[in-house]
Design a protein around this motif. Structure first.
Motif, short mmCIF file in Angstrom:
data_model
loop_
_atom_site.label_atom_id
_atom_site.label_comp_id
_atom_site.label_asym_id
_atom_site.label_seq_id
_atom_site.Cartn_x
_atom_site.Cartn_y
_atom_site.Cartn_z
N ARG A 74 -38.23 24.36 -17.02
CA ARG A 74 -37.99 25.11 -17.65
C ARG A 74 -39.67 24.76 -18.88
O ARG A 74 -39.79 25.95 -19.13
CB ARG A 74 -36.88 25.67 -18.44
CG ARG A 74 -35.76 26.17 -17.81
CD ARG A 74 -33.99 25.99 -17.78
NE ARG A 74 -33.01 26.58 -17.07
CZ ARG A 74 -32.59 27.45 -17.41
NH1 ARG A 74 -32.82 28.51 -18.46
NH2 ARG A 74 -31.74 27.85 -16.16
N ASP A 75 -38.79 23.86 -19.29
CA ASP A 75 -40.64 23.57 -20.21
C ASP A 75 -42.18 23.71 -19.54
O ASP A 75 -42.63 24.67 -20.47
CB ASP A 75 -40.24 22.21 -20.16
CG ASP A 75 -39.04 21.46 -21.27
OD1 ASP A 75 -38.65 22.76 -22.01
OD2 ASP A 75 -38.81 20.40 -21.42
N ASN A 132 -33.86 22.76 -13.33
CA ASN A 132 -34.30 21.70 -14.40
C ASN A 132 -35.09 21.65 -15.82
O ASN A 132 -36.02 23.07 -15.51
CB ASN A 132 -34.36 20.27 -13.49
CG ASN A 132 -35.68 20.16 -13.29
OD1 ASN A 132 -36.37 20.41 -13.87
ND2 ASN A 132 -36.06 19.65 -12.77
N LYS A 133 -34.68 20.98 -16.69
CA LYS A 133 -35.21 21.49 -18.08
C LYS A 133 -37.12 21.02 -18.36
O LYS A 133 -38.09 21.84 -18.47
CB LYS A 133 -34.99 19.85 -18.88
CG LYS A 133 -35.38 20.76 -19.87
CD LYS A 133 -34.44 19.18 -21.54
CE LYS A 133 -35.23 19.71 -22.91
NZ LYS A 133 -36.67 19.41 -22.98
#
Length: 558
Positions: A470-471, A466-467
């Motif tokens: 990745r962040d 999920n984001k």
């Protein structure tokens, strides 16, 4: 064929004084720190004195994905070391220490089996020289100092919601995976959530196994991130001022342990990170020292080649400047049949078709290992139930994959059962065929490294993250951690993240649940699927069968 148990065989061993074992490697008695008569630590001063010597040949032993049928990777590592000695080579074995959790759970010990064992087996599988206790204590000291710092005013402005340093214990205890600590009022501190991992998943364990000396050890310990402030800036172990005291606790644990096989071949047993949740290799200091003292060093990497061997190549070799000269891939007819769909209770019946079907798992491991530029030989660990037709099917398949398969009978015959394998390993290692290279470059983005392993090794279609994950990876790259390798935490039973998906699955995805930065060890841990960093005990743990007999001897270890 003996029907004696492993522990009975080990108990009858004719062990030589540890000074004689050291002498085989040219280690003076004065440079050994004995723990009894049959084990000793090698002094750092001696290790420092041999660094200008040429390295011997490095042989990695790995395996297909583990099954309840058993593969015998450590047994083969020990057998190969004895076989190399028997054919006239100066050999040394390097393996990991055993964790108490699996010993009392269901995996058993880590000393080999049958007539291919390292002794003293009981000591190795229990407290040994106290290395794991030292690691647990050092880890716990840091945990205590973090909460103490917060209690006495929190000068570093640690956000108590973002303390990332968990606690550890060397036991399988699912009840401790997620806890709330500091309950009970003002005098006990500020309540917060925490949790326990098993000691072998500790970053301290990883650091001990990757550090080159005590100065490097303290530097790496200081680099560990233990918490974050409200502005998300990291708080390091050295900020807590725990790195010096932790190094003191680990001073003796850093020195490799020297023991011997049943046939008196020298063996270094040192360190023990799990391969499904950590990097799965014995210590760099033990392996690099052995390479200065022996012509052939046989080491292993935990679980299947998709985990242990991948991490050995991409993490240990990259960080330590090592390069294997050959890889031995262990398989059994029984395990291949299980990968071909045969139930455990039907493995004693000949089933060539299932062998042929199950060889897909073996073939994928061969292909994966070749991606690292290292030649592969398959060791068929022999069981009495194997038939000639089944063995022939495995050999034929391996030949079609461009490699050789050698039948090994070390469990029953010791080193005499691996002489053919030893000769093949020497032939390959001396040929200069190895052109080792890791699977990815240091400068690849972290998520691309994860994808490279998932697609090239696991043969997955995609990585699901999920984001926020990745962040987080992108943030670590901006902070200067983008060059680190990745350490995949994944089930050992399958190429996929589903432990029930045997064989050589395709069309699957790799879901990433969490990422953890091990800045001191020097890698990013990527937790996939349902894998746990604190295992639980099975319904009937091995501990129920472990006891002292009337003579005061230990029974039930395996």
């Amino acid at each position: 064929m003996s029907l004696k148990t492993d522990i009975e065989i080990a108990r009858e061993a004719t062990k030589k004084p540890i000074q004689e074992i050291g002498a085989k490697l040219g280690i003076p008695a004065a440079e050994l720190l004995p723990y009894g008569h049959d084990k000793a630590k090698v002094s750092q001063s001696f290790i420092d004195s041999v660094q200008d010597r040429k390295n011997g040949k490095l042989i990695l032993v790995t395996a297909i994905n583990p099954t309840p049928a058993g593969e015998g990777k450590t047994t083969t590592t020990v057998g190969l070391g004895d076989g190399l000695t028997r054919i006239g080579q100066k050999a040394c074995i390097c393996i990991r220490e055993a964790s108490l959790g699996p010993n009392f759970g269901m995996k058993g010990g880590a000393a080999g089996g049958g007539y291919a064992q390292i002794v003293p087996m009981e000591d190795m599988n229990l407290h040994f020289t106290g290395d794991f206790h030292a690691i647990t204590s050092a880890h716990s000291l840091l945990a205590a100092m973090i909460d103490n710092h917060i209690y006495w005013g929190n000068e570093l402005e640690i956000d108590t919601r973002r303390v990332v340093w968990r606690r550890v214990v060397d036991m399988n205890d699912r009840a401790l995976r997620q806890i709330t600590c500091s309950l009970g009022g003002v005098s006990n501190g500020f309540p917060r959530e925490g949790g326990f991992d098993i000691t072998v998943a500790s970053e301290v364990m990883a650091i001990l196994c990757l550090a080159t000396d005590l100065a490097d050890l303290q530097r790496r310990l200081g680099d560990m991130i233990v918490a974050y402030r409200r502005d998300r800036t990291p708080v390091y172990c050295r900020d807590i001022k725990a790195d010096g005291a932790m190094t003191v606790l680990l001073k003796d644990a850093m020195q490799p342990n020297l023991v011997q096989t049943l046939e008196n071949t020298p063996a270094f047993v040192h360190g023990g990170p799990f391969a499904n949740i950590a990097h799965g290799c014995n210590s760099v200091i033990a392996t690099s020292t052995a390479l200065k003292l022996a012509d052939y060093v046989v080491t292993e990497a935990g679980f299947g080649a998709d985990l242990g061997a991948e991490k050995f190549m991409n993490i240990k070799c990259r960080k330590a400047g090592l390069a294997p000269d050959a890889v031995v891939l262990v398989a059994t007819v029984r395990a291949v049949k299980m990968n071909g769909g045969v139930a455990k209770d039907a493995l004693g019946t000949e089933n060539v078709a299932a062998v042929q079907k199950g060889c897909a798992n073996l073939g994928r491991h061969i292909a994966n290992l070749k991606q690292f530029g290292v030649p592969v030989v398959v060791a068929i660990n022999h069981f009495v139930s194997d038939t000639e037709a089944e063995i022939a099917a495995v050999k034929s398949f391996v030949k079609g994959e461009g490699a050789d398969a050698v039948l090994c009978e070390h469990w029953a015959k010791g080193g005499a059962g691996t002489e053919d394998l030893a000769r093949k390993v020497v032939e390959i290692a001396e040929s200069g065929m190895a052109q080792f290279a890791p699977l990815y470059r240091d400068d690849m983005p972290l998520f691309d490294k994860i994808e490279r392993i998932a697609k090239r090794i696991y043969r997955a279609d995609e990585v699901l993250a999920n984001k926020s994950i990745r962040d987080q990876l992108h943030q670590w790259e901006q902070q200067g951690y983008g060059n680190l390798p990745v350490c995949m935490a994944k089930t050992q039973y399958s190429f996929s993240t589903d432990p029930n998906l045997r064989g050589a699955p395709t069309g699957h995805s790799v879901p990433v649940r969490e990422v953890r930065l091990s800045a001191g060890a020097g890698f990013v841990v990527v937790i996939c699927g349902e894998i746990m960093t604190m295992p639980g005990l099975p319904r009937v743990p091995s501990a129920e069968s472990i006891r002292l007999n009337a003579e005061g001897q230990i029974e039930g270890l395996f």
